[in-house]
Scaffold this motif. Structure first.
Motif, PDB file in Angstrom:
ATOM      1  N   THR A  22       0.875  -1.173   0.000  1.00 36.07           N
ATOM      2  CA  THR A  22       0.000   0.000   0.000  1.00 36.07           C
ATOM      3  C   THR A  22       0.911   1.221   0.000  1.00 36.07           C
ATOM      4  OG1 THR A  22      -0.053   0.304   2.399  1.00 36.07           O
ATOM      5  CG2 THR A  22      -1.721  -1.183   1.478  1.00 36.07           C
ATOM      6  N   PRO A  23       0.387   2.407  -0.374  1.00 33.76           N
ATOM      7  CA  PRO A  23       1.225   3.601  -0.363  1.00 33.76           C
ATOM      8  C   PRO A  23       1.737   3.913   1.047  1.00 33.76           C
ATOM      9  CG  PRO A  23      -0.808   4.005  -1.573  1.00 33.76           C
ATOM     10  CD  PRO A  23      -0.960   2.663  -0.917  1.00 33.76           C
ATOM     11  N   VAL A  24       1.030   3.484   2.067  1.00 34.05           N
ATOM     12  CA  VAL A  24       1.435   3.815   3.444  1.00 34.05           C
ATOM     13  C   VAL A  24       2.705   3.059   3.834  1.00 34.05           C
ATOM     14  CG1 VAL A  24       0.669   3.865   5.860  1.00 34.05           C
ATOM     15  CG2 VAL A  24      -1.003   4.141   4.032  1.00 34.05           C
ATOM     16  N   THR A  25       2.821   1.803   3.432  1.00 31.69           N
ATOM     17  CA  THR A  25       3.935   0.977   3.929  1.00 31.69           C
ATOM     18  C   THR A  25       5.042   0.729   2.902  1.00 31.69           C
ATOM     19  OG1 THR A  25       2.682  -0.975   3.287  1.00 31.69           O
ATOM     20  CG2 THR A  25       2.511  -0.279   5.588  1.00 31.69           C
ATOM     21  N   SER A  26       4.697   0.782   1.616  1.00 31.89           N
ATOM     22  CA  SER A  26       5.694   0.384   0.609  1.00 31.89           C
ATOM     23  C   SER A  26       6.909   1.301   0.673  1.00 31.89           C
ATOM     24  CB  SER A  26       5.073   0.429  -0.790  1.00 31.89           C
ATOM     25  OG  SER A  26       3.955  -0.420  -0.809  1.00 31.89           O
ATOM     26  N   GLY A  27       8.078   0.704   0.783  1.00 28.13           N
ATOM     27  CA  GLY A  27       9.335   1.467   0.787  1.00 28.13           C
ATOM     28  C   GLY A  27       9.636   2.165   2.107  1.00 28.13           C
ATOM     29  N   LYS A  28       8.808   1.993   3.119  1.00 27.95           N
ATOM     30  CA  LYS A  28       9.022   2.706   4.400  1.00 27.95           C
ATOM     31  C   LYS A  28      10.016   1.927   5.274  1.00 27.95           C
ATOM     32  CE  LYS A  28       6.369   6.074   3.520  1.00 27.95           C
ATOM     33  NZ  LYS A  28       5.016   5.815   3.209  1.00 27.95           N
ATOM     34  N   PRO A  29      10.857   2.660   6.037  1.00 30.99           N
ATOM     35  CA  PRO A  29      11.824   1.970   6.890  1.00 30.99           C
ATOM     36  C   PRO A  29      11.136   1.013   7.853  1.00 30.99           C
ATOM     37  CG  PRO A  29      12.157   4.367   6.934  1.00 30.99           C
ATOM     38  CD  PRO A  29      10.893   4.122   6.164  1.00 30.99           C
ATOM     39  N   GLY A  30      11.698  -0.163   7.949  1.00 31.48           N
ATOM     40  CA  GLY A  30      11.151  -1.156   8.881  1.00 31.48           C
ATOM     41  C   GLY A  30      10.044  -2.002   8.279  1.00 31.48           C
ATOM     42  N   CYS A  31       9.543  -1.599   7.106  1.00 29.33           N
ATOM     43  CA  CYS A  31       8.472  -2.389   6.473  1.00 29.33           C
ATOM     44  C   CYS A  31       9.085  -3.309   5.416  1.00 29.33           C
ATOM     45  CB  CYS A  31       7.467  -1.478   5.770  1.00 29.33           C
ATOM     46  SG  CYS A  31       6.534  -0.431   6.873  1.00 29.33           S
ATOM     47  N   ILE A  32       8.741  -4.558   5.496  1.00 29.03           N
ATOM     48  CA  ILE A  32       9.141  -5.500   4.440  1.00 29.03           C
ATOM     49  C   ILE A  32       7.837  -5.862   3.739  1.00 29.03           C
ATOM     50  CG2 ILE A  32      10.140  -7.759   3.948  1.00 29.03           C
ATOM     51  CD1 ILE A  32      11.681  -7.489   6.631  1.00 29.03           C
TER      52      ILE A  32
END
Ligand code: MLT
Length: 387
Positions: free
Chosen positions: A256-266
């Motif tokens: 989702t745009p919220v989690t994709s590419g965010k630190p700590g998110c796989i």
């Protein structure tokens, strides 16, 4: 001859299970049954001919269950058919969250032209070191087919496992290792587990269940694993907690745009059940469910009608009535047979929330007049003469 329409590509292994009584149609309006994977059906026109929809998968939030129920369309899913594929992915997810395998592989790619890469590796690798999963505690929320398999294999890997499921079925309980600690308060999972994996359907009551309050209870090394549906987590709360170092990782199968590419998110592109075996198993199960319903009226693994497992009809006729679950329906239905002078050999009546299903086996062929009277009963969604 029954017509089946596939809204998504469905594994050939499954379609090969369709007997000679079936043919495939490209036209959904002509179909008696629909096989679907991820296609969203909420705005789709449902033809009056459509009798059944089978989702080749576990989740069913792409299908309008109530709308289907009120049109007398039985919706099925295939619980357990892809559970092993998802279970294996969750084991991989726990390892990816524990050790920076992806970061390490990226480093090798970036340094592949360095002739001294072997030497450089020994210096660089400490940046990607991690922890082991043996001895850690896994909390499983929802102990259906997938949750139970994950719980059992985690134990075999040396993890301590806690399970929470207020709706645990007897069947599911039998499949669960007796060493899994059963907890009755989900907060116990949030506050004591190193890994938390969620396996519940996406419904109004479960949306956002892993939100600020749940995260506030978690340990700073907690890893949340979401292979069920993105909406179960308040992802903004998850991303904020990761940014503030309040939890360790979020592994999700739903970009989702919220989690994709965010630190700590796989974030993985919905690959949990994307294996040849899972796709074949789901398709075979979906096809068998539709066949059993269309040919016998048997309902197994429906998500909008009650379970009603019956064998083939052994009398002159079988009639299925899909109707509202209100007082007086059974009397009204059996009266139609009595008025037509037809003896009922057997009646099965099952209900589920607002809807119910009545099957009547008759000693004589159902007459057109009897079917008309059944259709005229207020609260009847559909009458189907199966034989
Ligand atoms: C499921 O619901 O079974 C899995 O998420 C895989 C899929 O959507 O097909």
């Amino acid at each position: 001859m029954y017509q089946i329409h596939c809204l998504n590509p469905i594994s050939k292994v499954g379609l090969n299970h369709l007997s000679e009584n079936y043919s495939l149609t490209d036209n959904a309006a002509e179909a008696d049954g629909i096989l679907v994977r991820s296609a969203v059906m909420h705005d789709m026109e449902l033809s009056d001919r459509l009798l059944a929809v089978a989702r080749a998968g576990a989740g069913y939030n792409n299908i309008p269950l109530d709308k289907c129920a009120q049109k007398g369309i039985v919706v099925f899913n295939t619980p357990g058919a892809n559970a092993n594929g998802v279970k294996e992915m969750i084991i991989a997810a726990m390892l990816l969250a524990s050790r920076d395998i992806v970061g390490g592989i990226e480093w090798v790619k970036e340094n592949h032209q360095n002739p001294e890469i072997a030497k450089a590796t020994e210096k660089a690798k400490k940046a990607f070191a991690g922890t082991e999963i043996m001895g850690k505690t896994l909390g499983v929320i929802g102990l259906g087919a997938i949750g139970a398999m994950v719980a059992n294999v985690a134990e075999q890997l040396g993890m301590k496992v806690m399970g929470y499921d207020p709706f645990l079925s007897v069947d599911a309980a039998w499949k669960l290792s007796h060493s899994v600690k059963h907890v009755t308060d989900v907060n116990e999972i949030y506050s004591s587990c190193d890994f938390i994996t969620i396996h519940v359907p996406a419904m109004d009551s479960t949306k956002g269940m892993i939100g600020k309050d749940a995260i506030a209870l978690m340990k700073p090394n907690a890893v949340i694993l979401n292979f069920a549906r993105d909406v179960l987590c308040d992802e903004q709360a998850v991303v904020d907690a990761l940014a503030e170092g309040r939890i360790r990782r979020y592994v999700s199968d739903f970009p989702t745009p919220v989690t994709s590419g965010k630190p700590g998110c796989i974030v993985i592109p919905h690959l949990g059940a994307s294996t040849e075996e899972s796709e074949d198993n789901c398709a075979v199960m979906a096809v068998k469910e539709i066949e059993d319903y269309l040919e016998n009226g048997s309902i197994v693994n429906s998500v909008n009608y009650p379970r009603c497992e019956v064998g083939p009809c052994r009398t002159a006729s079988r009639v299925a009535v899909l109707h509202r679950n209100v007082a007086g329906m059974l009397t009204a239905i059996t009266t139609c047979a009595a008025d037509a002078g037809i003896n009922i050999a057997e009646v099965v009546n099952k209900s589920r929330d607002e809807v119910a299903y009545t099957l009547i086996d008759l000693d004589q062929k159902a007459t057109a007049q009897m079917v008309d009277s059944l259709n005229a009963i207020s609260g009847v969604f559909r009458v189907r003469v199966i034989k």
